[in-house]
Enzyme design. Structure first.
Site, mmCIF file in Angstrom:
data_model
loop_
_atom_site.group_PDB
_atom_site.id
_atom_site.type_symbol
_atom_site.label_atom_id
_atom_site.label_comp_id
_atom_site.label_asym_id
_atom_site.label_seq_id
_atom_site.Cartn_x
_atom_site.Cartn_y
_atom_site.Cartn_z
ATOM 1 N N SER A 190 -25.408 -18.913 -39.664
ATOM 2 C CA SER A 190 -24.929 -17.981 -40.677
ATOM 3 C C SER A 190 -25.482 -18.253 -42.086
ATOM 4 O O SER A 190 -26.686 -18.211 -42.287
ATOM 5 C CB SER A 190 -23.397 -18.011 -40.656
ATOM 6 N N GLU A 250 -11.736 -10.754 -44.700
ATOM 7 C CA GLU A 250 -11.629 -11.952 -45.517
ATOM 8 C C GLU A 250 -12.242 -11.597 -46.870
ATOM 9 O O GLU A 250 -13.143 -10.747 -46.953
ATOM 10 C CB GLU A 250 -12.416 -13.106 -44.888
HETATM 11 C C1 16G Z 1 -16.503 -19.556 -40.998
HETATM 12 C C2 16G Z 1 -15.711 -18.369 -40.516
HETATM 13 C C3 16G Z 1 -15.217 -17.558 -41.687
HETATM 14 C C4 16G Z 1 -14.426 -18.430 -42.617
HETATM 15 C C5 16G Z 1 -15.193 -19.653 -43.019
HETATM 16 C C6 16G Z 1 -14.289 -20.622 -43.724
HETATM 17 C C7 16G Z 1 -16.109 -17.072 -38.517
HETATM 18 C C8 16G Z 1 -17.083 -16.254 -37.744
HETATM 19 N N1 16G Z 1 -16.539 -17.523 -39.680
HETATM 20 O O1 16G Z 1 -17.663 -19.155 -41.651
HETATM 21 O O2 16G Z 1 -14.421 -16.540 -41.182
HETATM 22 O O3 16G Z 1 -14.072 -17.729 -43.772
HETATM 23 O O4 16G Z 1 -15.682 -20.303 -41.846
HETATM 24 O O5 16G Z 1 -14.972 -21.770 -44.003
HETATM 25 O O6 16G Z 1 -14.985 -17.305 -38.092
HETATM 26 P P1 16G Z 1 -14.211 -23.060 -44.481
HETATM 27 O O7 16G Z 1 -13.231 -23.447 -43.401
HETATM 28 O O8 16G Z 1 -15.275 -24.065 -44.717
HETATM 29 O O9 16G Z 1 -13.503 -22.703 -45.750
HETATM 30 MG MG MG Z 2 -22.157 -15.104 -41.079
#
Ligand code: 16G
Ligand code: MG
Length: 570
Positions: free
Chosen positions: A92, A398
């Site tokens: 990503s 989100e």
């Molecule tokens: C990932 C998640 C996203 C979330 C982010 C939070 C998926 C496909 N992607 O990128 O939704 O906002 O993690 O990241 O679920 P963090 O836990 O590092 O804050």
């Molecule tokens: Mg992505």
């Protein structure tokens, strides 16, 4: 997720401690071949990874064994569910050097939680334990090994992705699975393919062509109803984060060019993936990406590296940057859908799902002005997606720009019927609803699909990006991160809005929040980085900054901060 080097502590017993009773069908799994192939995808000694919110993600050079093993796991999951399973190779918005992998479940959803645990176990098994772990999973999940398995694979544009997807294929074939390698795809396109294949084509054709046609047809149906046809509404600048989104949007643009012209920036021809560009950069730095020429009041948007997130923005006449994030996207979409329902005269069970990161103003606007029920879930798409499935129509986003709208099968059928039965204005509204349902990617948040939804709504409503932005004013906010020795000391409840441990932390946050007006703050361990994240909002930027700083000090003190104490100023 974050990775670690050490001893795994979450997988059951080593082979020495357990007697394995293997049934005949389990022996049908060619375990000898697995062991042989696995040796050429050796696990680096002591490396431990966890299947986190977005699958496995770390430096690409550490992932070969994980890819092979996820190929194996996908076959077991496919046999168990008697369905096609997806494997997406991407990291990503992470830097180019990273990579990752996630499995896609039958209806295009994220992998079920119990299988996330199996994934973690299998990825961390030492070579000599691999057979046992595979047998354990098959037994626990009652996998019928006689069943056929079919896997579809996609990958992003990272230089490491092609080789890594070959390792997935190796894993799939060694367990006798059939596969189709789509090659380069956006993550949501792979989700779409899985969904199509498991619904016998009812959702659409499982090809990129099928995806382009379905979305573009719906988009053109919608926009032809727009009364304003001025160019003002019909051109858009897109920052593609130097990723897969650029390739796919290029392929697709001629399908919808009658309704929208897109100008691509950061299309991967020169810049580095996600470097100073893309949705994550724009959202977290609250500034435009490098390499984009923005004129005042021009509508611009950014995708992330695998095109499952989108945010909009513009410069006003005074050169001030304005971000229009996932919360405002959810608001635009919800108000449009609600209006159509009102027009048709249908009151359906409608809900909006957000996370704790949603700006307080957006929640207030949705609840108080639009009168729609709003729900909060933990961070991570799967949580929002599952909650949204509870409604006839569930819109989830989100703040970072990942989201979509889900429509129950009953609602879809009803709308189709109404589009035939109703007359005049009501019929028109039902037709629009019918098209917009087709325009959403209901398998996953999708930058391309969301972009077309937004563009269609703006055109139909005759709204400029400034008017859209003016729906409500975001409360000033600040996000920070703090390094601690072990972020697992922080546990949370109430959709991550309250800290349960370490003791005293929530009380400290409560006391700090009381010092500021319209304020709110929470902390949570990141699921993708080895840090604790802090969020604060208040009536002024100064207050939000100060509150975030004070909370970060409390975390540092009470949750075992390491390195330098957080300093004020950003
Ligand atoms: C990932 C998640 C996203 C979330 C982010 C939070 C998926 C496909 N992607 O990128 O939704 O906002 O993690 O990241 O679920 P963090 O836990 O590092 O804050
Ligand atoms: Mg992505």
């Amino acid at each position: 997720m974050g990775d670690d080097w050490g001893q795994p502590d979450f997988c059951p017993k080593s082979s020495q401690e357990q007697t394995i009773h293997v049934g005949q069908d389990l022996l049908d799994m060619d375990l000898g071949a697995v062991t042989k192939h696995s040796a050429s995808h050796a696990k680096p000694n002591g490396l431990i990874l966890q299947y986190g919110t977005a699958g496995f993600r770390t430096k690409a050079e550490h992932l070969d064994h994980v890819m092979f093993r996820m190929g194996l796991l996908a076959v077991l999951r496919s046999k168990q569910t008697k369905s096609t399973i997806g494997v997406m190779v991407t990291a990503s918005h992470n830097p180019e050097e990273d990579n990752g992998v996630k499995l896609v479940d039958p209806l295009g959803e994220m992998l079920a939680p119990s299988w996330e645990e199996h994934a973690t176990c299998l990825a961390n098994a030492e070579e000599q334990d691999m057979q046992r772990v595979l047998i354990d999973i098959s037994k626990k999940e009652a996998v019928n090994l006689q069943q056929d398995a079919f896997i579809v694979i996609g990958r992003d544009t990272r230089s490491s992705s092609e080789k890594l997807s070959q390792s997935v294929i190796d894993g799939v074939t060694v367990l006798g699975g059939q596969f189709h390698d789509y090659g380069l795809l956006t993550t949501p396109q792979l989700h779409y393919m899985v969904y199509c294949r498991n619904t016998s084509g009812r959702y659409g054709k499982a090809t990129t062509e099928g995806y382009y046609q379905k979305l573009s047809k719906a988009f053109l149906e919608l926009t032809k109803q727009a009364s304003c046809s001025g160019d003002e509404y019909r051109s858009l600048k897109v920052d593609c984060a130097n990723g897969i989104g650029a390739l796919k949007l290029r392929e697709m643009e001629h399908y919808f060019s009658q309704g929208l012209s897109v100008q691509l920036f950061n299309d991967g021809t020169k810049g580095k993936l996600n470097h100073l560009c893309g949705a994550d950069f724009v959202k977290s730095h609250q500034k435009p990406p490098q390499g984009m020429e923005m004129k005042s009041n021009e509508r611009c948007c950014s995708f992330d590296g695998d095109a499952d997130r989108i945010v909009y923005y513009y410069h006003d006449a005074h050169g001030r940057f304005h971000l229009v994030d996932g919360d405002k996207i959810a608001t635009l979409i919800s108000s449009f859908l609600k209006e159509l329902l009102l027009e048709i005269g249908e009151s359906l069970n409608f809900g909006v799902v957000q996370t704790a990161y949603a700006n307080g103003s957006s929640t207030r606007y949705l609840e108080e002005v639009m009168k729609v029920p709003v729900y909060c879930t933990k961070t991570g798409v799967k949580h929002l997606h599952h909650k949204a499935q509870e409604f006839d129509i569930g819109v989830y986003f989100e703040a970072n720009g990942h989201g979509t709208a889900l429509f129950s099968t009953t609602v879809e059928m009803k709308i189709k019927q109404l589009a035939e039965e109703l007359e005049d204005k009501k019929r028109k509204a039902a037709k629009m609803l019918e098209s917009i349902i087709d325009l959403f990617n209901q398998a996953a948040g999708d930058a391309i699909s969301d972009m077309l939804v937004i563009e269609a709504i703006l055109a139909l409503k005759g709204l400029t990006v400034q008017q859209w932005d003016a729906l409500y004013t975001d409360l000033p906010n600040r996000q920070l991160k703090v390094k601690v020795a072990d972020r697992r000391v922080i546990s949370t409840t109430d959709a991550e809005r309250q800290a349960v441990t370490p003791p005293g932390l929530q009380e400290a946050i409560n006391d700090l929040v009381k010092k500021y007006k319209l304020s709110r703050a929470f902390v949570r361990p990141s699921g993708t980085e080895d840090v604790v994240r802090i969020y604060a909002e208040a009536d002024s930027q100064e207050s939000a900054d100060s509150l975030a700083h004070e909370v970060s000090l409390a975390v540092f003190q009470l949750a075992g901060g390491i390195g330098e104490r957080p300093q004020p100023g950003f």
